[in-house]
Design an enzyme around this catalytic site. Structure first.
Site, PDB file in Angstrom:
ATOM      1  N   GLU A 206      -4.287   3.167   6.899  1.00  0.00           N
ATOM      2  CA  GLU A 206      -4.214   3.106   5.436  1.00  0.00           C
ATOM      3  C   GLU A 206      -4.892   4.326   4.823  1.00  0.00           C
ATOM      4  OE1 GLU A 206      -5.762   0.160   1.864  1.00  0.00           O
ATOM      5  OE2 GLU A 206      -5.216  -0.713   3.799  1.00  0.00           O
TER       6      GLU A 206
ATOM      7  N   SER B 190     -10.925  -0.422   4.213  1.00  0.00           N
ATOM      8  CA  SER B 190     -10.012  -0.778   5.302  1.00  0.00           C
ATOM      9  C   SER B 190      -9.319   0.472   5.839  1.00  0.00           C
ATOM     10  CB  SER B 190      -8.961  -1.778   4.807  1.00  0.00           C
ATOM     11  OG  SER B 190      -9.584  -2.974   4.389  1.00  0.00           O
TER      12      SER B 190
ATOM     13  N   ARG C 192       0.835  -1.205   0.000  1.00  0.00           N
ATOM     14  CA  ARG C 192       0.000   0.000   0.000  1.00  0.00           C
ATOM     15  C   ARG C 192       0.874   1.262   0.000  1.00  0.00           C
ATOM     16  NH1 ARG C 192      -1.995  -3.796  -1.032  1.00  0.00           N
ATOM     17  NH2 ARG C 192      -3.864  -4.822  -0.243  1.00  0.00           N
TER      18      ARG C 192
END
Length: 343
Positions: A339, A243, A169
């Site tokens: 995130e 998320s 990510r």
């Protein structure tokens, strides 16, 4: 290219947070972007020095406060096959295109490689920035190159695979070059002959449940859509950004120590020997699953997803996320990293 002032961002972020931007506009090509960032007479000399933020679909953002600067929404759209060879098709896509619609376009044309990434919210420009991934596939596996505009130099640059320094990510656009570039378009290298990936998560079980006899990228895409729909809340119904936390990685030694205390702890081995933990499991063990305080909460089916049930502020969501982080640290001595980008 009208610049609007004191502009509500509520329709432009999937959390549905009613933060305001001091200035807001959109652009659909590089010429407009240059004009908006250098020559706009509607901004005073002082205000022209304020921070500029490029907005995509707003699907990975939490506005924790009003934005005292200029927000420019990227609306560059195009999907164009630029070349092909015996194995691959190279497709250039505008950064403002909706990601899932692009995936569906690939499936319609039998271009393989992104079917496991179906229904991920957001626009194409975010895909390399985040190195988005799901069900065993990451963008770096189909990425060819991208074109980006440097906000200060007013020049275009081309980034290849190595230039992006993709991680979990992560990319250079999130750290090294944060807030310096605007991604204009992304070129993907897609497979003419599919290489099916069904081993991750519940894809095989879902395909069996669907009664699929002959595997195809369309079938895999639909299986992923079914799974995601069953697990994750629709932002159109409940405000969220998917998320909220990354799955943390720890040393194998630390994992074995935790496993001696928590026998059911979930972990997967990384290529470097470290262990990736399931953040959702950690959060649930701390009692947050289904928690709600006012309109801010932790989803009752997926504790990795923080939600806005209506009129939560960005600060309320952020404060909840910090409480969750601290309880996980206290119980497991593991630090969760967000995130979602906090603005």
């Amino acid at each position: 290219m009208q610049i609007q002032e004191n502009f509500s961002l509520k329709p432009y972020n999937t959390f549905g947070i009613d933060a305001k931007a001091k200035y807001f506009s959109t652009f659909s090509n590089t010429t407009q972007l240059i004009e908006l960032t250098t020559h706009n007479s509607q901004l005073t000399t002082h205000d022209s020095q304020l921070t500029t933020f490029i907005l995509g679909a707003g699907s990975n953002i939490l506005f924790a406060r009003n934005f005292d600067g200029l927000i420019l929404k990227n609306d560059i759209r195009r999907i164009e096959k630029i070349k092909e060879d015996d194995e691959y098709v190279y497709v250039k896509v505008g950064a403002g295109e909706n990601w899932h619609q692009f995936v569906l376009n690939c499936i319609q044309n039998n271009w393989a490689g992104v079917e496991n990434l179906s229904l991920i919210p957001g626009n194409v420009g975010a895909s390399p920035m985040q190195n988005i991934g799901a069900y065993g596939v990451e963008i770096k596996e189909v990425f060819h190159e991208l074109k980006a505009f440097h906000l200060h130099e007013k020049a275009n640059y081309t980034f290849g695979l190595k230039d992006c320094e993709f991680g979990y990510r992560e990319s250079v656009f999130k750290r090294k070059y944060k807030d310096q570039f605007v991604i204009l378009d992304v070129t993907y290298r897609l497979n003419k002959i599919p290489k099916f990936n069904t081993s991750y998560g519940a894809i095989e079980q879902e395909l069996e449940r669907m009664g699929i006899k002959e595997l195809s990228i369309a079938a895999i895409s639909q299986a992923v859509i079914n799974i995601r729909t069953s697990k994750l809340p629709d932002p159109a119904m409940i405000g969220n950004a998917g998320s909220f936390f990354k799955n943390p990685s720890i040393s194998n030694e630390k994992f074995q120590n935790l496993k001696s205390k928590f026998q059911d702890i979930v972990g997967y081995k990384n290529s470097d020997g470290s262990i990736k933990l399931a953040a959702a499991w950690l959060i649930e063990q701390c009692g947050w699953k289904g928690y709600r305080r006012g309109d801010a909460g932790c989803h009752d089916r997926q504790p990795l997803v923080l939600v806005n049930y209506g009129n939560a502020t960005g600060k309320e969501i952020f404060d909840l996320s910090e409480e969750i982080r601290q309880t996980v640290i206290k119980k497991f001595d593991v630090e969760l990293e967000r995130e979602v980008n906090i603005i």
